[in-house]
Scaffold this motif. Structure first.
Motif, mmCIF file in Angstrom:
data_model
loop_
_atom_site.group_PDB
_atom_site.id
_atom_site.type_symbol
_atom_site.label_atom_id
_atom_site.label_comp_id
_atom_site.label_asym_id
_atom_site.label_seq_id
_atom_site.Cartn_x
_atom_site.Cartn_y
_atom_site.Cartn_z
ATOM 1 N N SER A 194 0.905 -1.257 0.070
ATOM 2 C CA SER A 194 -0.160 -0.020 0.149
ATOM 3 C C SER A 194 0.994 1.183 -0.057
ATOM 4 O O SER A 194 0.621 2.078 -0.785
ATOM 5 C CB SER A 194 -0.819 0.176 1.213
ATOM 6 N N MET A 195 1.974 1.201 0.777
ATOM 7 C CA MET A 195 2.733 2.487 0.781
ATOM 8 C C MET A 195 3.332 2.772 -0.281
ATOM 9 O O MET A 195 3.623 3.791 -0.878
ATOM 10 C CB MET A 195 3.757 2.240 1.895
ATOM 11 N N ALA A 196 3.886 1.562 -0.952
ATOM 12 C CA ALA A 196 4.659 1.492 -2.337
ATOM 13 C C ALA A 196 3.836 2.171 -3.469
ATOM 14 O O ALA A 196 3.931 3.033 -4.318
ATOM 15 C CB ALA A 196 5.163 0.273 -2.827
ATOM 16 N N GLY A 197 2.668 1.630 -3.509
ATOM 17 C CA GLY A 197 1.525 1.942 -4.238
ATOM 18 C C GLY A 197 1.114 3.298 -4.239
ATOM 19 O O GLY A 197 1.179 4.069 -5.360
ATOM 20 N N LYS A 198 1.220 4.071 -2.971
ATOM 21 C CA LYS A 198 0.780 5.369 -2.732
ATOM 22 C C LYS A 198 1.930 6.185 -3.357
ATOM 23 O O LYS A 198 2.019 7.448 -4.161
ATOM 24 C CB LYS A 198 0.686 5.793 -1.403
ATOM 25 N N LEU A 199 3.210 5.849 -3.485
ATOM 26 C CA LEU A 199 4.335 6.314 -3.838
ATOM 27 C C LEU A 199 4.315 6.421 -5.287
ATOM 28 O O LEU A 199 4.587 7.533 -6.137
ATOM 29 C CB LEU A 199 5.836 5.847 -3.380
ATOM 30 N N ILE A 200 4.192 5.304 -5.830
ATOM 31 C CA ILE A 200 3.937 5.127 -7.457
ATOM 32 C C ILE A 200 2.819 6.141 -7.956
ATOM 33 O O ILE A 200 2.937 6.951 -8.867
ATOM 34 C CB ILE A 200 3.526 3.707 -7.688
ATOM 35 N N ASN A 201 1.618 6.148 -7.030
ATOM 36 C CA ASN A 201 0.459 7.136 -7.664
ATOM 37 C C ASN A 201 0.996 8.537 -7.399
ATOM 38 O O ASN A 201 0.276 9.326 -8.338
ATOM 39 C CB ASN A 201 -0.666 6.655 -7.008
ATOM 40 N N SER A 202 2.144 8.697 -6.654
ATOM 41 C CA SER A 202 2.154 10.287 -6.359
ATOM 42 C C SER A 202 3.328 10.673 -7.640
ATOM 43 O O SER A 202 3.825 11.774 -7.819
ATOM 44 C CB SER A 202 3.005 10.461 -5.240
ATOM 45 N N GLY A 203 3.685 9.735 -8.405
ATOM 46 C CA GLY A 203 4.644 9.956 -9.644
ATOM 47 C C GLY A 203 5.965 9.528 -9.312
ATOM 48 O O GLY A 203 6.780 10.019 -10.342
#
Length: 70
Positions: free
Chosen positions: A29-38
């Motif tokens: 989830s944390m990694a996904g948020k980083l990816i979604n943030s660009g």
């Protein structure tokens, strides 16, 4: 410009708890948020580790790799 996320640090409480509980979903989830943030790359920072370092590093890398190939 290349954006490198530096948010997966073992010194952060959410990361410590995810490691302690071997909670892959939390790390993903944390990694996904980083990816979604660009983010174009994720800096997984597991230091300092005193016990079980290899196992923890493997857990972190494998968890992140489940959501991205950055």
């Amino acid at each position: 410009m290349i954006l490198i996320a530096d948010n997966l640090r073992i010194t952060d409480n959410p990361v410590q708890n995810a490691i302690k509980n071997r909670d892959r979903d939390q790390i993903k989830s944390m990694a996904g948020k980083l990816i979604n943030s660009g983010a174009n790359a994720i800096d997984i920072n597991p230091a300092p580790l005193k016990k079980d370092a290899d196992s923890i590093k493997k857990f972190l890398v494998e968890s992140v790799k489940e959501v991205t190939d950055l």
